[in-house]
Design a protein around this motif. Structure first.
Motif, PDB file in Angstrom:
ATOM      1  N   UNK A  78      57.390   2.652 -31.044  1.00  0.00           N
ATOM      2  CA  UNK A  78      57.240   1.180 -30.728  1.00  0.00           C
ATOM      3  C   UNK A  78      55.893   1.212 -29.682  1.00  0.00           C
ATOM      4  N   UNK A  79      55.074   0.255 -29.672  1.00  0.00           N
ATOM      5  CA  UNK A  79      54.055   0.227 -28.975  1.00  0.00           C
ATOM      6  C   UNK A  79      54.044  -1.288 -28.114  1.00  0.00           C
ATOM      7  N   UNK A  80      53.843  -1.126 -26.717  1.00  0.00           N
ATOM      8  CA  UNK A  80      53.916  -2.136 -25.707  1.00  0.00           C
ATOM      9  C   UNK A  80      52.512  -2.544 -25.216  1.00  0.00           C
ATOM     10  N   UNK A  81      51.965  -3.658 -25.168  1.00  0.00           N
ATOM     11  CA  UNK A  81      50.625  -3.879 -24.321  1.00  0.00           C
ATOM     12  C   UNK A  81      50.576  -5.165 -23.889  1.00  0.00           C
ATOM     13  N   UNK A  82      49.779  -5.255 -22.839  1.00  0.00           N
ATOM     14  CA  UNK A  82      49.396  -6.439 -22.218  1.00  0.00           C
ATOM     15  C   UNK A  82      47.784  -6.737 -22.313  1.00  0.00           C
ATOM     16  N   UNK A  83      47.531  -8.032 -22.296  1.00  0.00           N
ATOM     17  CA  UNK A  83      46.027  -8.356 -22.334  1.00  0.00           C
ATOM     18  C   UNK A  83      45.551  -9.281 -21.346  1.00  0.00           C
ATOM     19  N   UNK A  84      44.581  -8.947 -20.617  1.00  0.00           N
ATOM     20  CA  UNK A  84      43.987  -9.869 -19.609  1.00  0.00           C
ATOM     21  C   UNK A  84      42.397 -10.068 -19.964  1.00  0.00           C
ATOM     22  N   UNK A  85      42.113 -11.637 -19.945  1.00  0.00           N
ATOM     23  CA  UNK A  85      40.828 -11.861 -20.486  1.00  0.00           C
ATOM     24  C   UNK A  85      40.065 -12.223 -19.479  1.00  0.00           C
ATOM     25  N   UNK A  86      38.735 -12.310 -19.414  1.00  0.00           N
ATOM     26  CA  UNK A  86      37.646 -12.382 -18.425  1.00  0.00           C
ATOM     27  C   UNK A  86      36.755 -13.526 -18.640  1.00  0.00           C
ATOM     28  N   UNK A  87      36.695 -14.241 -19.753  1.00  0.00           N
ATOM     29  CA  UNK A  87      35.800 -15.246 -20.189  1.00  0.00           C
ATOM     30  C   UNK A  87      36.395 -16.487 -20.622  1.00  0.00           C
ATOM     31  N   UNK A  88      35.818 -17.850 -20.897  1.00  0.00           N
ATOM     32  CA  UNK A  88      36.642 -18.662 -21.399  1.00  0.00           C
ATOM     33  C   UNK A  88      36.844 -18.588 -22.783  1.00  0.00           C
ATOM     34  N   UNK A  89      36.396 -17.571 -23.261  1.00  0.00           N
ATOM     35  CA  UNK A  89      36.602 -17.467 -24.828  1.00  0.00           C
ATOM     36  C   UNK A  89      37.820 -16.617 -25.034  1.00  0.00           C
ATOM     37  N   UNK A  90      38.173 -15.867 -24.161  1.00  0.00           N
ATOM     38  CA  UNK A  90      39.160 -14.759 -23.966  1.00  0.00           C
ATOM     39  C   UNK A  90      40.518 -15.649 -23.590  1.00  0.00           C
ATOM     40  N   UNK A  91      41.694 -14.890 -23.851  1.00  0.00           N
ATOM     41  CA  UNK A  91      43.005 -15.420 -23.657  1.00  0.00           C
ATOM     42  C   UNK A  91      43.194 -15.399 -21.980  1.00  0.00           C
ATOM     43  N   UNK A  92      43.687 -16.122 -21.319  1.00  0.00           N
ATOM     44  CA  UNK A  92      44.032 -15.802 -19.841  1.00  0.00           C
ATOM     45  C   UNK A  92      44.824 -14.426 -19.687  1.00  0.00           C
ATOM     46  N   UNK A  93      45.897 -14.570 -20.462  1.00  0.00           N
ATOM     47  CA  UNK A  93      46.658 -13.374 -20.414  1.00  0.00           C
ATOM     48  C   UNK A  93      47.623 -13.267 -21.624  1.00  0.00           C
ATOM     49  N   UNK A  94      48.150 -12.179 -22.143  1.00  0.00           N
ATOM     50  CA  UNK A  94      49.122 -12.175 -23.151  1.00  0.00           C
ATOM     51  C   UNK A  94      49.816 -10.581 -23.270  1.00  0.00           C
TER      52      UNK A  94
END
Length: 257
Positions: free
Chosen positions: A232-248
């Protein structure tokens, strides 16, 4: 996959490539994922996307074939459409907020390990995103996309560095000019224990719409080996531009037969 996230796709690819030398050819894997992301993408309202992919993978000593069939739910302004990343389409669609769901774009890929030693692996991958998602519902662009990329993995004991770069050709929906762009990822993994690996990936993709930002995102992750054949792989995402996700964030469960 992206699965939905660029980083998630690379993390799974990295895991497969780094361990390929240790596994016999002709292995079949099935996986399922769940990904959630939210972002305003330069708008006043957020767009929330849930992406649930079912994945199949067949791996030989040097070839890796993958198929991803996703379910997508998107809630947000009609000027933001889904895909493997939400896209703002000015002057198209209904600006009122809506919630739609259904089959997403099916993605296939074929990768080849051009070079492999105990320390260094080089992969080349071609990918096709088929326009199976509903364009009228805003679940996709209604056009096929194609990409070609190269990835490298270099081991330093328990630490593995990885980097990838590629080019994606976008199909243009009616009245919208999507740019073909360069994309890339860099990062590293560290084997904390025999069953736990942690790391992070930094992703970039050029702006596909004139006047918009590129995607710039950071994704920390952890991979846990539950059994010899299940991970199992778990991950988070943080974006830094208007084209990116804010978070996920999300998870992927993979079983190899």
């Amino acid at each position: 996959m992206k699965v939905h996230c660029m980083a998630a796709a690379l993390l799974i690819a990295a895991s497969a490539s780094v361990t390929a030398a240790d596994e016999p050819g002709g292995r079949f894997s099935l996986g399922v994922g769940a990904d959630y992301s939210t972002g305003k993408y330069g708008r006043s309202e957020s767009t929330d996307v849930t992406y649930v992919p079912v994945m199949a993978r067949y791996e030989t000593d040097r070839w890796l074939f993958k198929l991803t069939v996703p379910y997508v739910s998107i809630s947000g302004p009609g000027t933001v459409v889904g895909g493997d990343r939400p896209i703002v389409v000015d002057g198209a669609g209904n600006a009122q907020r809506r919630t739609v769901s259904g089959l997403g774009d099916v993605v296939t890929s074929a990768g080849y390990t051009a070079y492999s030693t105990s320390a260094l692996t080089l992969d080349v991958t071609g990918k096709v995103k088929f326009a199976t998602a509903s364009e009228s519902d805003g679940l996709g662009t209604g056009k096929n996309d194609y990409s070609l990329q190269a990835d490298a993995y270099r081991s330093f004991g328990a630490f593995t560095a990885f980097a990838g770069a590629g080019y994606r050709w976008y199909g243009d929906p009616a009245g919208i000019d999507l740019r073909d762009v360069v994309f890339g990822s860099v990062g590293g993994t560290y084997k904390v224990t025999p069953t736990v690996t942690a790391g992070a990936a930094f992703d970039y993709r050029g702006a596909i719409v004139a006047g918009r930002d590129p995607i710039v995102e950071l994704s920390p992750f952890v991979s846990v080996k539950i059994t010899n054949n299940t991970k199992v792989q778990l991950y988070a995402v943080r974006g830094f531009t208007d084209a990116s996700v804010d978070w996920g964030g999300g998870l992927v469960l993979i079983h190899t037969y």
